[in-house]
Design a protein around this motif. Structure first.
Motif, PDB file in Angstrom:
ATOM      1  N   THR A  66       0.882  -1.164   0.000  1.00  0.00           N
ATOM      2  CA  THR A  66       0.000   0.000   0.000  1.00  0.00           C
ATOM      3  C   THR A  66       0.915   1.208   0.000  1.00  0.00           C
ATOM      4  N   VAL A  67       0.744   2.063  -0.995  1.00  0.00           N
ATOM      5  CA  VAL A  67       1.599   3.244  -1.115  1.00  0.00           C
ATOM      6  C   VAL A  67       0.751   4.491  -0.932  1.00  0.00           C
ATOM      7  N   PHE A  68       1.177   5.325   0.005  1.00  0.00           N
ATOM      8  CA  PHE A  68       0.595   6.654   0.165  1.00  0.00           C
ATOM      9  C   PHE A  68       1.465   7.561  -0.698  1.00  0.00           C
ATOM     10  N   ALA A  69       0.997   7.835  -1.911  1.00  0.00           N
ATOM     11  CA  ALA A  69       1.816   8.474  -2.938  1.00  0.00           C
ATOM     12  C   ALA A  69       1.627   9.987  -2.989  1.00  0.00           C
ATOM     13  N   PRO A  70       2.686  10.733  -2.651  1.00  0.00           N
ATOM     14  CA  PRO A  70       2.595  12.192  -2.773  1.00  0.00           C
ATOM     15  C   PRO A  70       2.667  12.621  -4.243  1.00  0.00           C
ATOM     16  N   THR A  71       1.832  13.552  -4.605  1.00  0.00           N
ATOM     17  CA  THR A  71       1.834  14.100  -5.964  1.00  0.00           C
ATOM     18  C   THR A  71       3.023  15.049  -6.140  1.00  0.00           C
ATOM     19  N   ASP A  72       3.224  15.487  -7.373  1.00  0.00           N
ATOM     20  CA  ASP A  72       4.256  16.490  -7.630  1.00  0.00           C
ATOM     21  C   ASP A  72       3.974  17.764  -6.824  1.00  0.00           C
ATOM     22  N   ALA A  73       2.703  18.125  -6.708  1.00  0.00           N
ATOM     23  CA  ALA A  73       2.329  19.308  -5.929  1.00  0.00           C
ATOM     24  C   ALA A  73       2.685  19.127  -4.450  1.00  0.00           C
ATOM     25  N   ALA A  74       2.558  17.900  -3.949  1.00  0.00           N
ATOM     26  CA  ALA A  74       2.935  17.627  -2.549  1.00  0.00           C
ATOM     27  C   ALA A  74       4.428  17.832  -2.354  1.00  0.00           C
ATOM     28  N   PHE A  75       5.230  17.339  -3.284  1.00  0.00           N
ATOM     29  CA  PHE A  75       6.680  17.531  -3.186  1.00  0.00           C
ATOM     30  C   PHE A  75       7.049  19.006  -3.308  1.00  0.00           C
ATOM     31  N   ALA A  76       6.280  19.742  -4.097  1.00  0.00           N
ATOM     32  CA  ALA A  76       6.551  21.171  -4.280  1.00  0.00           C
ATOM     33  C   ALA A  76       6.351  21.966  -2.989  1.00  0.00           C
ATOM     34  N   ASP A 160      -1.635  14.639  -0.370  1.00  0.00           N
ATOM     35  CA  ASP A 160      -1.321  16.000  -0.813  1.00  0.00           C
ATOM     36  C   ASP A 160      -0.111  16.623  -0.130  1.00  0.00           C
ATOM     37  N   THR A 161       0.528  15.888   0.778  1.00  0.00           N
ATOM     38  CA  THR A 161       1.697  16.402   1.497  1.00  0.00           C
ATOM     39  C   THR A 161       2.641  15.234   1.764  1.00  0.00           C
ATOM     40  N   VAL A 162       3.920  15.452   1.536  1.00  0.00           N
ATOM     41  CA  VAL A 162       4.915  14.424   1.835  1.00  0.00           C
ATOM     42  C   VAL A 162       4.960  14.222   3.354  1.00  0.00           C
ATOM     43  N   ILE A 163       4.959  12.964   3.785  1.00  0.00           N
ATOM     44  CA  ILE A 163       5.070  12.679   5.214  1.00  0.00           C
ATOM     45  C   ILE A 163       6.523  12.291   5.510  1.00  0.00           C
ATOM     46  N   LEU A 164       7.014  12.706   6.647  1.00  0.00           N
ATOM     47  CA  LEU A 164       8.395  12.445   7.021  1.00  0.00           C
ATOM     48  C   LEU A 164       8.449  11.553   8.250  1.00  0.00           C
TER      49      LEU A 164
END
Length: 168
Positions: A66-76, A160-164
């Motif tokens: 299961t992948v929680f995939a950040p979009t390009d906008a999330a990485f931005a 919508d946001t990268v998780i760390l």
């Protein structure tokens, strides 16, 4: 001219049938997580990061994942220079840790995610999960915006946001 029209019509029908079969998945095997992300076009940064971290073969593997995939906008949303810094070869381990923090072993569909308060990631740390106003939120700040994108080796939920991961 009538013969040419017939040939063109036949070719167009074949293309239409092929596209219909592909869209319905009835003739073509479902793509894996990596190929699905590439085809979507909104995960270019994620795909580049997966390549830089050496995780392509893992995420093309049997799974399920299961992948929680950040979009390009999330990485931005990350501070300027963060992505460029993480993509450097000397930061491969840090990048891999961040990416594997977005992956959970097994196929966890949305109907099951909403029942969880946390999940242990492939990276080893737990990600906090809560439902707020009917939406799933990870670590209090990353919204799941699209769920249950089926792949041959798991499922993708778009965030919508990268998780760390927590600092060690």
């Amino acid at each position: 001219m009538n013969n040419l029209t017939s040939k063109i019509t036949a070719v167009l029908m074949m293309v239409l049938l092929t596209l219909t079969a592909y869209a319905g998945g009835s003739y073509k095997k479902k793509a894996d997580i990596v190929d699905t992300a590439v085809a979507a076009g909104s995960f270019n940064t994620l795909v580049a990061a997966v390549k830089a971290a050496g995780l392509v073969e893992t995420l093309k593997g049997e799974g399920p994942f299961t992948v929680f995939a950040p979009t390009d906008a999330a990485f931005a949303k990350l501070p300027a220079g963060t992505i460029e810094n993480l993509l450097k070869p000397e930061n491969k381990d840090q990048l891999a840790a961040i990416l594997t923090y977005h992956v959970v072993s097994g196929k966890v569909k949305a109907k099951d995610v909403v029942k969880l308060t946390s999940a242990t990631t492939v990276q080893g740390s737990d990600v906090a999960i809560m439902v707020k106003d009917g939406a799933v939120v990870l670590n209090g700040n990353s919204n799941v915006v699209t769920t249950d994108i089926a792949t041959s080796n798991g499922v993708i939920h778009v965030i919508d946001t990268v998780i760390l991961p927590p600092a060690s």
